[in-house]
Design a protein around this motif. Structure first.
Motif, short mmCIF file in Angstrom:
data_model
loop_
_atom_site.label_atom_id
_atom_site.label_comp_id
_atom_site.label_asym_id
_atom_site.label_seq_id
_atom_site.Cartn_x
_atom_site.Cartn_y
_atom_site.Cartn_z
N ALA A 205 3.58 3.89 9.50
CA ALA A 205 4.02 3.07 8.63
C ALA A 205 4.21 1.80 9.76
N LEU A 206 4.87 2.34 10.24
CA LEU A 206 5.08 1.41 11.47
C LEU A 206 3.99 0.75 12.56
N ILE A 207 3.47 1.54 12.49
CA ILE A 207 1.74 1.08 13.53
C ILE A 207 0.79 0.18 12.01
N LEU A 208 1.06 0.57 10.85
CA LEU A 208 0.08 -0.48 9.99
C LEU A 208 1.16 -1.43 9.56
N ALA A 209 2.24 -1.55 9.65
CA ALA A 209 2.45 -2.87 9.32
C ALA A 209 2.73 -3.52 10.69
N SER A 210 2.42 -3.46 12.04
CA SER A 210 2.50 -4.41 13.05
C SER A 210 1.14 -4.58 12.77
N ILE A 211 -0.06 -4.06 12.35
CA ILE A 211 -1.19 -4.79 12.19
C ILE A 211 -1.07 -5.96 10.56
N VAL A 212 -0.18 -5.70 9.78
CA VAL A 212 -0.28 -6.73 8.66
C VAL A 212 0.51 -7.89 9.04
N GLU A 213 1.41 -7.99 10.52
CA GLU A 213 1.55 -9.17 10.95
C GLU A 213 0.79 -9.67 11.45
N LYS A 214 -0.02 -9.10 12.03
CA LYS A 214 -0.34 -9.90 13.35
C LYS A 214 -1.50 -10.58 12.23
N GLU A 215 -2.76 -10.06 10.91
CA GLU A 215 -3.50 -10.11 10.56
C GLU A 215 -3.10 -11.15 9.11
N PRO A 223 1.23 -8.38 1.32
CA PRO A 223 1.31 -7.28 0.39
C PRO A 223 0.15 -6.87 -0.15
N LEU A 224 -1.49 -7.52 -0.39
CA LEU A 224 -3.13 -7.70 -0.60
C LEU A 224 -3.44 -7.36 1.30
N VAL A 225 -2.99 -7.89 1.77
CA VAL A 225 -3.07 -7.69 2.94
C VAL A 225 -3.36 -6.05 4.02
N VAL A 228 -5.83 -3.73 1.20
CA VAL A 228 -7.06 -4.09 2.21
C VAL A 228 -6.44 -2.73 2.78
N PHE A 229 -6.08 -2.00 3.78
CA PHE A 229 -6.12 -1.89 4.94
C PHE A 229 -5.20 0.27 4.55
N ASN A 230 -4.55 -0.40 3.20
CA ASN A 230 -4.28 1.66 2.29
C ASN A 230 -5.41 1.56 1.70
N ASN A 231 -5.96 0.46 1.27
CA ASN A 231 -7.65 0.87 0.38
C ASN A 231 -8.49 2.26 0.56
N LYS A 299 -7.59 -3.10 -6.27
CA LYS A 299 -8.73 -2.86 -5.44
C LYS A 299 -9.69 -3.64 -4.47
N ALA A 300 -9.06 -4.17 -3.85
CA ALA A 300 -9.73 -5.01 -2.88
C ALA A 300 -9.79 -4.76 -1.25
N ILE A 301 -10.83 -4.51 -0.89
CA ILE A 301 -11.35 -3.41 0.85
C ILE A 301 -11.71 -4.34 1.75
N TYR A 302 -11.86 -6.19 1.47
CA TYR A 302 -11.98 -7.57 2.26
C TYR A 302 -10.84 -8.06 2.30
N PHE A 303 -11.04 -8.70 3.30
CA PHE A 303 -10.35 -10.44 3.17
C PHE A 303 -10.94 -10.94 4.01
N VAL A 304 -10.92 -12.07 4.14
CA VAL A 304 -11.14 -13.40 4.97
C VAL A 304 -10.35 -14.83 4.65
N ALA A 305 -10.70 -15.22 5.74
CA ALA A 305 -9.59 -16.38 5.92
C ALA A 305 -10.01 -17.81 5.49
N ARG A 306 -8.93 -18.49 4.27
CA ARG A 306 -9.12 -19.51 4.10
C ARG A 306 -9.74 -21.04 4.68
N GLY A 307 -8.51 -20.61 6.20
CA GLY A 307 -8.77 -21.80 6.62
C GLY A 307 -7.21 -22.85 6.01
N ASP A 308 -6.71 -22.44 6.13
CA ASP A 308 -5.46 -23.01 5.10
C ASP A 308 -4.15 -21.86 6.05
N GLY A 309 -4.58 -21.06 5.90
CA GLY A 309 -3.60 -19.53 6.16
C GLY A 309 -3.28 -18.67 5.40
#
Length: 331
Positions: A205-215, A223-225, A228-231, A299-309
């Protein structure tokens, strides 16, 4: 003879009253200082007379014997606490004693920022002049051994927060506080783990949380990011997250992530290796810790930045490709 003793007694009373009056006046008068502010260090075990001398040696222009007797006659001499104190212009003997007896040490503050890695943490602590740098000569492995965690990687083990400390405190003491804070926050988050979480231990959980933080560019997306990684973990799909690749490149990363970097295998490259990386890649904050164990129902398994954060989340590759064209390529 009786008149003589009466005179002596009267003079003694006058002298006592005069002394008491002078003492009452003196303890309320500002003490002359050698500078606008002086630093006084009181070592543990210092006796009242030594405290008075330390105050004078630090730059307070006063008679150390007078200070000593003030400490003694006040009844607070044994309450004086060891520590580092700042005395500003205008401090009186009365205020000085109150500060020493209450242990009102001079405090500093340092902020460890969410998403920082261990190199950034150590760099900012090295710049804190009021800290004693007892870990400066240690590598990461020796640092963790000193902190009682031999063999553990230091990345992500310290909770990002603002920490106050007394002047003269050690880096190791501050590291220990931040480490205990992360332990506490991680356990609290793990206790709230939802059935949607694909992690199997607090460490994961700590490892995944660090990825969520950076992404995460926008807090509401965490929660959506995480979803994706949990899925992806659940179905065995590579995480393929750029921050892990960048972390694996270490100090050699020049700020420009190239395709060749994505193909360069390191233990942290989630394009070339399945599952979670072996360690966290940064310090996650409380929100990311919770998001890691409480992913959104998606059920999302992809995400992309919109450019506004913020990010666009997709369940299929076709939808993701359309989002990439729209937000990244402007098509």
């Amino acid at each position: 003879m009786r008149r003589f003793f009466s005179t002596v007694f009267f003079l003694a009373v006058l002298a006592t009253l005069a002394a008491a009056g002078y003492a009452w006046w003196w303890v309320r008068q500002p003490l002359p200082l050698a500078a606008q502010m002086v630093d006084v260090d009181i070592e543990p075990g210092t006796l009242p007379r030594g405290v008075a001398q330390a105050v004078v040696d630090a730059g307070v222009k006063a008679n150390p014997e007078l200070l000593y007797w003030w400490f003694r006659l006040s009844g607070q001499a044994r309450q004086i606490k060891a520590g580092s104190y700042e005395l500003e212009a205008g401090v009186t003997p009365r205020r000085l004693l109150r500060k020493l007896a209450r242990g009102e040490e001079s405090l500093r503050a340092v902020t460890l920022v969410e998403g920082w890695n261990i190199r950034q943490v150590r760099a900012v602590l090295a710049k804190e002049d009021a800290l004693r740098h007892d870990t400066a000569s240690l590598d990461d492995a020796a640092l963790m051994a000193l902190l009682g965690r031999p063999g553990q990687h230091p990345e992500g083990r310290f909770f990002p927060d603002t920490y106050t400390y007394a002047k003269g405190s050690t880096e190791s003491a501050l590291f220990k506080r931040a480490m205990r804070a992360m332990d506490k926050r991680l356990q609290a988050a793990w206790a709230q783990r939802s059935p949607q979480a694909a992690t199997h231990s607090p460490e994961e959980a700590l490892i995944l949380a660090s990825i969520v933080e950076k992404e995460t560019g926008k807090g509401a997306d965490r929660p959506l990011v995480s979803a994706v990684f949990n899925n992806r973990l659940r179905i065995g799909m590579p995480l393929q997250t750029d921050p892990t690749v960048i972390y694996g490149l270490g100090a050699s990363f020049d700020g420009n992530l190239r395709k060749a970097d994505l193909l360069t295998d390191t233990p942290w490259n989630t394009y070339t290796r399945a599952g979670l990386p072996p360690t966290p890649i940064a310090m996650p904050g409380r929100a990311s810790l919770l998001a890691a164990v409480q992913p959104a129902q998606s059920k999302a398994i992809y995400f992309v930045a919109r450019g506004d954060g913020s990010s666009h989340f997709s369940e299929t590759l076709d939808e993701h490709n359309r989002a990439v064209n729209k937000y990244q390529r402007g098509r």
